[in-house]
Design a protein around this motif. Structure first.
Motif, PDB file in Angstrom:
ATOM      1  N   UNK A   1       0.818  -1.195   0.000  1.00  0.00           N
ATOM      2  CA  UNK A   1       0.000   0.000   0.000  1.00  0.00           C
ATOM      3  C   UNK A   1       0.857   1.252   0.000  1.00  0.00           C
ATOM      4  N   UNK A   2       0.568   2.157  -0.930  1.00  0.00           N
ATOM      5  CA  UNK A   2       1.232   3.457  -0.939  1.00  0.00           C
ATOM      6  C   UNK A   2       0.456   4.418  -0.047  1.00  0.00           C
ATOM      7  N   UNK A   3       1.183   5.342   0.579  1.00  0.00           N
ATOM      8  CA  UNK A   3       0.551   6.299   1.477  1.00  0.00           C
ATOM      9  C   UNK A   3       1.234   7.648   1.356  1.00  0.00           C
ATOM     10  N   UNK A   4       0.439   8.716   1.329  1.00  0.00           N
ATOM     11  CA  UNK A   4       0.991  10.065   1.316  1.00  0.00           C
ATOM     12  C   UNK A   4       0.133  10.961   2.197  1.00  0.00           C
ATOM     13  N   UNK A   5       0.787  11.891   2.890  1.00  0.00           N
ATOM     14  CA  UNK A   5       0.094  12.889   3.697  1.00  0.00           C
ATOM     15  C   UNK A   5       0.025  14.193   2.910  1.00  0.00           C
ATOM     16  N   UNK A   6      -1.166  14.796   2.886  1.00  0.00           N
ATOM     17  CA  UNK A   6      -1.363  16.069   2.199  1.00  0.00           C
ATOM     18  C   UNK A   6      -1.925  17.075   3.203  1.00  0.00           C
ATOM     19  N   UNK A   7      -1.083  17.988   3.731  1.00  0.00           N
ATOM     20  CA  UNK A   7      -1.613  18.997   4.644  1.00  0.00           C
ATOM     21  C   UNK A   7      -2.571  19.932   3.891  1.00  0.00           C
ATOM     22  N   UNK A   8      -3.807  20.063   4.404  1.00  0.00           N
ATOM     23  CA  UNK A   8      -4.825  20.861   3.723  1.00  0.00           C
ATOM     24  C   UNK A   8      -5.418  21.896   4.664  1.00  0.00           C
ATOM     25  N   UNK A   9      -5.987  22.927   4.085  1.00  0.00           N
ATOM     26  CA  UNK A   9      -6.659  24.047   4.751  1.00  0.00           C
ATOM     27  C   UNK A   9      -5.669  24.872   5.570  1.00  0.00           C
ATOM     28  N   UNK A  10      -6.165  25.991   6.075  1.00  0.00           N
ATOM     29  CA  UNK A  10      -5.347  26.856   6.925  1.00  0.00           C
ATOM     30  C   UNK A  10      -4.949  26.163   8.223  1.00  0.00           C
ATOM     31  N   UNK A  11      -5.644  25.082   8.556  1.00  0.00           N
ATOM     32  CA  UNK A  11      -5.351  24.333   9.777  1.00  0.00           C
ATOM     33  C   UNK A  11      -4.254  23.289   9.562  1.00  0.00           C
ATOM     34  N   UNK A  17      -3.751  10.013   1.707  1.00  0.00           N
ATOM     35  CA  UNK A  17      -4.094   9.354   0.452  1.00  0.00           C
ATOM     36  C   UNK A  17      -3.477   7.964   0.478  1.00  0.00           C
ATOM     37  N   UNK A  18      -4.311   6.944   0.358  1.00  0.00           N
ATOM     38  CA  UNK A  18      -3.869   5.559   0.406  1.00  0.00           C
ATOM     39  C   UNK A  18      -4.197   4.897  -0.915  1.00  0.00           C
ATOM     40  N   UNK A  19      -3.232   4.164  -1.479  1.00  0.00           N
ATOM     41  CA  UNK A  19      -3.452   3.506  -2.767  1.00  0.00           C
ATOM     42  C   UNK A  19      -3.084   2.031  -2.668  1.00  0.00           C
ATOM     43  N   UNK A  20      -4.005   1.173  -3.061  1.00  0.00           N
ATOM     44  CA  UNK A  20      -3.746  -0.270  -3.145  1.00  0.00           C
ATOM     45  C   UNK A  20      -2.871  -0.521  -4.369  1.00  0.00           C
ATOM     46  N   UNK A  21      -1.675  -1.037  -4.147  1.00  0.00           N
ATOM     47  CA  UNK A  21      -0.731  -1.219  -5.259  1.00  0.00           C
ATOM     48  C   UNK A  21      -1.174  -2.317  -6.217  1.00  0.00           C
ATOM     49  N   UNK A  22      -1.959  -3.275  -5.728  1.00  0.00           N
ATOM     50  CA  UNK A  22      -2.401  -4.361  -6.598  1.00  0.00           C
ATOM     51  C   UNK A  22      -3.469  -3.904  -7.595  1.00  0.00           C
ATOM     52  N   UNK A 119     -10.619  -0.785   0.381  1.00  0.00           N
ATOM     53  CA  UNK A 119     -10.431  -0.174  -0.939  1.00  0.00           C
ATOM     54  C   UNK A 119      -9.461  -1.081  -1.690  1.00  0.00           C
ATOM     55  N   UNK A 120      -9.777  -1.360  -2.961  1.00  0.00           N
ATOM     56  CA  UNK A 120      -8.965  -2.344  -3.666  1.00  0.00           C
ATOM     57  C   UNK A 120      -8.934  -3.640  -2.896  1.00  0.00           C
ATOM     58  N   UNK A 121      -7.739  -4.159  -2.672  1.00  0.00           N
ATOM     59  CA  UNK A 121      -7.579  -5.387  -1.895  1.00  0.00           C
ATOM     60  C   UNK A 121      -7.151  -5.115  -0.449  1.00  0.00           C
ATOM     61  N   UNK A 122      -7.198  -3.850  -0.047  1.00  0.00           N
ATOM     62  CA  UNK A 122      -6.754  -3.462   1.296  1.00  0.00           C
ATOM     63  C   UNK A 122      -7.950  -3.357   2.239  1.00  0.00           C
ATOM     64  N   UNK A 123      -7.732  -3.784   3.474  1.00  0.00           N
ATOM     65  CA  UNK A 123      -8.775  -3.705   4.490  1.00  0.00           C
ATOM     66  C   UNK A 123      -8.217  -3.069   5.756  1.00  0.00           C
ATOM     67  N   UNK A 124      -9.004  -2.200   6.369  1.00  0.00           N
ATOM     68  CA  UNK A 124      -8.611  -1.565   7.621  1.00  0.00           C
ATOM     69  C   UNK A 124      -9.693  -1.798   8.670  1.00  0.00           C
ATOM     70  N   UNK A 125      -9.258  -2.023   9.897  1.00  0.00           N
ATOM     71  CA  UNK A 125     -10.203  -2.178  10.999  1.00  0.00           C
ATOM     72  C   UNK A 125     -10.530  -0.811  11.589  1.00  0.00           C
ATOM     73  N   UNK A 126     -11.663  -0.736  12.252  1.00  0.00           N
ATOM     74  CA  UNK A 126     -12.183   0.519  12.785  1.00  0.00           C
ATOM     75  C   UNK A 126     -12.223   0.460  14.307  1.00  0.00           C
ATOM     76  N   UNK A 127     -11.664   1.475  14.933  1.00  0.00           N
ATOM     77  CA  UNK A 127     -11.720   1.622  16.391  1.00  0.00           C
ATOM     78  C   UNK A 127     -12.511   2.891  16.710  1.00  0.00           C
ATOM     79  N   UNK A 128     -13.556   2.755  17.504  1.00  0.00           N
ATOM     80  CA  UNK A 128     -14.311   3.925  17.948  1.00  0.00           C
ATOM     81  C   UNK A 128     -13.591   4.519  19.150  1.00  0.00           C
TER      82      UNK A 128
END
Length: 214
Positions: A1-11, A17-22, A119-128
């Protein structure tokens, strides 16, 4: 999995951004604004947007989500439904803070503890992980040992709890019972600022370090 951080807004919010390489399918986590920059990053990584994921309902994390959903024909998934009141009041909060206008919206799917997103073949678990907001969630990708934690945890700090429905005790509990068990080696992307690891924060973070709790 490719990953990039994009700082956005005045904050300077860290949109991920996460991309499934497969498959080339991409997920965008917390698009608060600056859509052009987010889309450029997806393109640079060779991805095609498949889904938008939200950690919580604060404007700097979600204000551009509905615009991107309509533009790309994708779904918005998350956060937990307890943050619906934040999303419903987006126009008011944006006006009050001088943030660009955003309309309220309803995600295609709310999330609960133990859910998974993909997304694609990637799966992420969710923690509340409530505390910063009542419906805040964290996404964890076990194969790469990566967590996207929004405003729950930062390098050397934790999220604010003085907003409506915030709760300091809930936040500390979520960090210590939901995040730490994932492992010290987990690297995390916070909502603002530099990345760190859970192990480093357990050693040095003045709010949640292990030595504070015996």
């Amino acid at each position: 999995m490719k990953c990039a951080m994009v700082p956005v807004t005045a904050y300077q919010q860290n949109c991920s951004v996460l991309v499934c390489e497969e498959t080339g399918k991409a997920a965008v986590v917390d698009p608060g604004g600056d859509i052009d920059r987010i889309e450029e990053t997806i393109e640079k990584l060779g991805g095609k947007l498949e889904v938008i994921l939200l950690t919580h309902g604060h404007m700097d994390h979600c204000a551009a989500a509905d615009v991107m959903r309509k533009k790309h024909g994708v779904q918005i998934i998350g956060p937990h439904k307890a943050d619906a009141f934040w999303i419903d009041k987006l126009p008011e909060w944006c006006k009050m803070t001088g943030f660009p206008h955003a309309d309220p919206f309803t995600p295609d799917r709310w999330l609960e503890e133990g859910d998974t997103v993909s997304f694609g073949q990637q799966e992420m678990s969710v923690k509340h992980c409530p505390g910063h907001t009542p419906g805040h969630v964290v996404f964890f990708h076990d194969p790469t040992r990566l967590a996207i934690v929004g405003d729950v945890l930062f390098q050397g700090s934790i999220g604010r709890t003085d907003f409506p429905m915030g709760n300091h005790e809930d936040l500390i509990n979520a960090i210590r019972t939901k995040l730490w068990p994932l492992g010290d080696d987990v690297q995390f992307i916070p909502g603002h600022g530099p990345t760190s690891t859970f192990g480093e924060e357990r050693r040095t973070n003045p709010f949640v370090a292990d030595h504070r709790y015996g």
